[in-house]
Design an enzyme around this catalytic site. Structure first.
Site, PDB file in Angstrom:
ATOM      1  N   ASP A   1      20.448   7.013 -34.723  1.00  0.00           N
ATOM      2  CA  ASP A   1      21.522   6.602 -33.831  1.00  0.00           C
ATOM      3  C   ASP A   1      20.924   6.237 -32.468  1.00  0.00           C
ATOM      4  O   ASP A   1      20.111   6.989 -31.924  1.00  0.00           O
ATOM      5  CB  ASP A   1      22.540   7.729 -33.688  1.00  0.00           C
ATOM      6  CG  ASP A   1      23.878   7.211 -33.177  1.00  0.00           C
ATOM      7  OD1 ASP A   1      24.200   6.025 -33.404  1.00  0.00           O
ATOM      8  OD2 ASP A   1      24.605   7.993 -32.553  1.00  0.00           O
TER       9      ASP A   1
ATOM     10  N   GLU B   1      32.824   8.498 -31.511  1.00  0.00           N
ATOM     11  CA  GLU B   1      32.019   7.460 -30.872  1.00  0.00           C
ATOM     12  C   GLU B   1      32.188   6.203 -31.715  1.00  0.00           C
ATOM     13  O   GLU B   1      31.821   6.175 -32.896  1.00  0.00           O
ATOM     14  CB  GLU B   1      30.548   7.872 -30.763  1.00  0.00           C
ATOM     15  CG  GLU B   1      30.356   9.038 -29.805  1.00  0.00           C
ATOM     16  CD  GLU B   1      28.918   9.272 -29.369  1.00  0.00           C
ATOM     17  OE1 GLU B   1      27.988   8.823 -30.070  1.00  0.00           O
ATOM     18  OE2 GLU B   1      28.735   9.922 -28.318  1.00  0.00           O
TER      19      GLU B   1
ATOM     20  N   ARG C   1      31.607  17.810 -28.349  1.00  0.00           N
ATOM     21  CA  ARG C   1      30.953  17.776 -27.028  1.00  0.00           C
ATOM     22  C   ARG C   1      30.552  19.145 -26.522  1.00  0.00           C
ATOM     23  O   ARG C   1      29.548  19.272 -25.797  1.00  0.00           O
ATOM     24  CB  ARG C   1      31.889  17.115 -26.009  1.00  0.00           C
ATOM     25  CG  ARG C   1      32.296  15.705 -26.341  1.00  0.00           C
ATOM     26  CD  ARG C   1      31.113  14.766 -26.429  1.00  0.00           C
ATOM     27  NE  ARG C   1      31.545  13.425 -26.802  1.00  0.00           N
ATOM     28  CZ  ARG C   1      30.704  12.460 -27.156  1.00  0.00           C
ATOM     29  NH1 ARG C   1      29.404  12.680 -27.217  1.00  0.00           N
ATOM     30  NH2 ARG C   1      31.171  11.276 -27.482  1.00  0.00           N
TER      31      ARG C   1
ATOM     32  N   GLN D   1      27.442  20.187 -28.483  1.00  0.00           N
ATOM     33  CA  GLN D   1      26.339  19.316 -28.043  1.00  0.00           C
ATOM     34  C   GLN D   1      25.808  19.721 -26.666  1.00  0.00           C
ATOM     35  O   GLN D   1      24.593  19.771 -26.443  1.00  0.00           O
ATOM     36  CB  GLN D   1      26.864  17.877 -28.020  1.00  0.00           C
ATOM     37  CG  GLN D   1      25.841  16.809 -27.696  1.00  0.00           C
ATOM     38  CD  GLN D   1      26.484  15.408 -27.622  1.00  0.00           C
ATOM     39  OE1 GLN D   1      27.651  15.216 -27.942  1.00  0.00           O
ATOM     40  NE2 GLN D   1      25.697  14.439 -27.185  1.00  0.00           N
TER      41      GLN D   1
END
Lengths: 404, 404
Positions: free
Chosen positions: A117, A191, A229, A232
């Site tokens: 990615d 995303e 999030r 992460q």
């Protein structure tokens, strides 16, 4: 009479012909299908009936054999398919091999080898930088304009559009918390990206130059890189995203061949820094694509993301990914990174759209800072095609289900 | 008479029996082999000759079918193999299926699905922190004692021991340089690690608990995570290592089943922080392994790395990797991270052994800050086995060849 008579201007008309893998009701047998309007053609069966030599590439349970066959075969097969669905003399032979899309099950179209990615949108990178490093002098890291930043993701959790996504659990820790806590993510995000699939492999120890992009990459498709999030943020220093991303990545069931996107090619944004020769695309064909991605949550539009604004192109990403001698395999998948345009409603993640939750979206079914259980996220897109007709990209959709 | 008569105390005696994949001279046919001393048994052929039901798992070109068969099958096959190579009545039947190791070609023993690399040695993490962040208050990042930090690597460039490694090229930029330069890495390094291979898959959306480690993980092996420190340093913020690692990862040709390592199990170091329940192994069997890894460059010993000092265990890594619902596939490989002990000659990378090049190693063939073209790096290891006999791990070796 359907299916040949797709309406004039249909974005899935005979100028498009994306590839997928489907099965019929009650059958476990998967085979390659080609989409025309709201039908799917059993491409291998049609090839057999017409005595085509491509039956052996198409009557297969994944796209991998076609991907591996290389650019000449890709063009030849596409030319043959175009004839089968447009030349009246073939109609009687081919028509029995069409099935309504609503009656088939679509599967992951290829076996994913490695998944990489990238992080190629300058707007996205600057937004993320401002949100997470508000005191930094520059919202971009020093390397950003010199190389397409990327990392490897988890191939085994790439799922086809329509697959439910279980809310991930994990550790999170706000800066003020004394210790991490464990539980379902409370900042589940999307995303909006474009994925690229490699067909032709390369040898370990040899770089693939920019100019060989079309010899290796077969096609593109929409991709949703689901992201937790909170997980992460706590885990990613110093080795990058891991569990915040690895629980699921959704891809479209339909792979659009690059040959269908010739009219969509555009030059990428002007470069602000000199590029090292292996990334310098100034002498190459335009490396961008004019794709517009619409993001909806429960059917409500939340964003329209312009892929033409991506700073790094798919050809540059391929050249970078292999410049150290890393080999390519058939089925390698790489994502563009989140596609975010310059304005507020062109952002490809809730992180950016809500500015890390500070400004929730006002949807008809309530406010959204991040995703709630039951939310259905859908990406769709189109590109300019021949004679002003759009080329549709197959949607990618997924529903969030509660943590298990 | 060989091969049954392996010397008393041979680390590859019948107490070990690691699995690999080999082919005979002039043949492209690969099949599963089991190592005994300096011979390899064609396990599928022996199974056939003995009428064993395991022939279908063993007469295969990779270990994947055996890996997928599960723990009961692993134990049963191992018990059968032990009998075949120790019970005199089988000798005449089995002996024709042994081949001298020197006459066979060894291949990558399994098809790698996803590859994850961890960072589980506290000594290594502290050394790296001190080298790269000398001004930080703590050489460990705040998350280090709360979760096993990991990231995904490139599966497609995992190669078997003995494969040459082409020096990678890429971008590097020293802090004082105005712009990055491109060229062959000048800081090519190794990382001495132990790899683990997953046999039994798991379902997406479901965590695999600590207690299920032995139900999923088949075995372990030595792994060299080649690393270009200059490429890595420039690229890795904010998304982690990419091209600095993805050019090659070497693994041993021999997979040691966990069943051969029962005597090597040891408790990991005392934990200094409370662990969240999914990582709390205080009620589990000892999760460490007392493996001693020797690193040589061109035959000269440079380090002996004690795996027993690893803070995070393989079971904890498995539980962490899946706690977000990420599924496992047969062939998933995960690396322990560089194995570094507390003293100077116990470090698993040149980065640490030479303190980022400041203190080059003095080898009989010259100084080494980092690797030179032509250098051959070999990892070997042993663990305590039954009755004081060592269990040898298959070596992993590779030669650096010039950039292409």
């Amino acid at each position: 009479m359907p299916p040949f008579d797709v309406p004039e201007g249909d974005p899935f008309g005979p100028h498009n012909l994306p590839y997928g893998v489907f099965s019929l009701p009650g059958s476990a047998e998967r085979t390659v299908g080609v989409r025309l309007g709201d039908h799917v053609l059993d491409a291998g069966a049609a090839a057999h009936a017409l005595g085509s030599p491509y039956a052996s590439l198409l009557a297969r349970p994944t796209l991998n054999p076609l991907l591996a066959a290389g650019r000449t075969a890709w063009s030849d097969v596409r030319r043959a398919l175009t004839a089968w669905v447009t030349v009246p003399a073939h109609r009687e032979t081919v028509e029995p091999f069409f099935h309504p899309l609503s009656e088939v099950t679509l599967h992951l179209p290829f076996e994913v080898a490695d998944y990489v990615d990238f992080y190629a949108s300058e707007n996205h990178a600057r937004n993320v930088g401002q949100i997470f490093r508000p005191d930094a002098a520059d919202s971009l890291t020093p390397n950003w304009k010199h190389l397409p930043i990327g990392y490897h993701g988890r191939s085994g959790t790439v799922v086809v559009s329509g697959t439910d996504v279980v809310r991930p659990s994990g550790q999170r820790k706000a800066p003020a918390d004394p210790a991490p806590v464990f539980g379902p993510s409370v900042r589940l995000d999307i995303e909006a990206e474009v994925g690229f699939v490699v067909g032709v492999p390369s040898e370990q120890g040899r770089a693939v130059p920019l100019s060989a992009y079309r010899d290796h990459v077969f096609g593109l498709f929409l991709l949703n890189d689901w992201s937790a999030r909170d997980i992460q943020a706590w885990e990613y220093v110093p080795l990058g995203p891991f569990l915040g991303k690895s629980f699921a990545t959704s891809v479209s069931a339909w792979i659009t061949p690059l040959d269908a996107l010739d009219e969509a090619r555009v030059a990428p944004p002007a470069r602000t820094h000199d590029l090292l020769p292996y990334l310098d695309d100034s002498g190459e064909e335009p490396g961008g694509y004019d794709l517009r991605i619409t993001v909806t949550i429960n059917g409500h539009d939340v964003s329209e993301c312009p892929f033409s604004t991506m700073y790094w192109t798919a050809a540059q990403q391929l050249a970078h990914m292999t410049v150290n001698g890393a080999s390519l395999r058939t089925g390698d998948l790489y994502g563009s990174g989140t596609v975010s345009g310059p304005t507020e409603r062109e952002r490809g993640s809730l992180l950016e759209l809500t500015w890390n939750g500070r400004d929730p979206l006002e949807l008809p079914d309530g406010k959204r800072a991040f995703l709630e259980d039951g939310d259905v996220v859908t990406l769709s897109a189109w590109a300019p095609g021949p004679d002003g007709v759009r080329v549709g990209l197959g949607e990618v959709t997924g529903r969030v289900v509660p943590a298990s």
